[in-house]
Design a protein around this motif. Structure first.
Motif, PDB file in Angstrom:
ATOM      1  N   GLU A 127     -16.214 -33.409  69.814  1.00 59.21           N
ATOM      2  CA  GLU A 127     -15.054 -33.920  69.080  1.00 59.21           C
ATOM      3  C   GLU A 127     -13.749 -33.444  69.729  1.00 59.21           C
ATOM      4  N   GLU A 130     -12.711 -35.464  72.676  1.00 54.18           N
ATOM      5  CA  GLU A 130     -12.077 -36.707  72.189  1.00 54.18           C
ATOM      6  C   GLU A 130     -10.643 -36.452  71.718  1.00 54.18           C
ATOM      7  N   THR A 134      -7.375 -38.143  73.385  1.00 57.03           N
ATOM      8  CA  THR A 134      -6.546 -39.076  72.612  1.00 57.03           C
ATOM      9  C   THR A 134      -5.092 -38.627  72.583  1.00 57.03           C
TER      10      THR A 134
END
Ligand SMILES: [Fe+2]
Ligand SMILES: [Fe+2]
Length: 168
Positions: A127, A130, A134
């Motif tokens: 996570e 990510e 992002t």
């Protein structure tokens, strides 16, 4: 309980950090509302929700292994940023701090040969990859936009299209 006292404390500390993340992104959402950047405000509100889901994953895990949830005081988040770009830069820096914290937790689980906690934490390792990617991409978009008002408007629209957060 299935985990050590030290691990229980470390997991509770991470629960606090995830709640603080939610609080920080909510503060950023309110900042964007004030700047009339409603797409960015929506993005940050969803990010705040996502961090709450993360916090609840820690909450549920702590209960599941028979340990005790201990809620600590939340730090007061910053309220203002120099620019929309600097708010997203601060979000990226915060995610890097969280990644470091997750890695340290996993280091502890490995040292303690705590396989249950190690496996649980692997989701967060992925996570964080990510999350950093992002945030970094959005910061890069701001750099491309530069001083352009219409570019900022387009980026606000783009970020406002973010889908809602799946629940844990
Ligand atoms: Fe998180
Ligand atoms: Fe995050």
């Amino acid at each position: 309980m299935m985990i050590s006292k030290k691990m229980q404390d470390a997991l509770n500390s991470q629960l606090n950090k995830e709640l603080f993340s939610s609080y920080l992104y909510l503060a950023m959402a309110a900042y964007f509302e004030e700047e009339n950047l409603t797409g960015m405000a929506r993005w940050m509100k969803l990010q705040s929700d996502e961090e709450h889901v993360h916090a609840m994953k820690f909450y549920d895990f702590i209960i599941r292994v028979g340990a005790r949830v201990k809620l600590e005081k939340l730090e007061k988040p910053q309220e203002k940023w120099e620019s929309p770009q600097s708010a997203f830069e601060a979000a990226l820096e915060h995610e890097k701090f969280i990644t470091k914290s997750i890695n340290e937790l996993l280091d502890l689980a490995v040292v303690e040969k705590d396989h249950a906690t190690s496996t649980f934490l692997h989701w967060f390792v992925d996570e964080q990859v990510e999350e950093e990617a992002t945030a970094a991409e959005i910061v890069e978009n701001f750099k491309l936009v530069g001083e352009s008002k219409s570019g900022l408007f387009m980026l606000d629209r783009e970020l406002g299209r973010r889908g809602s957060v799946p629940q844990a």
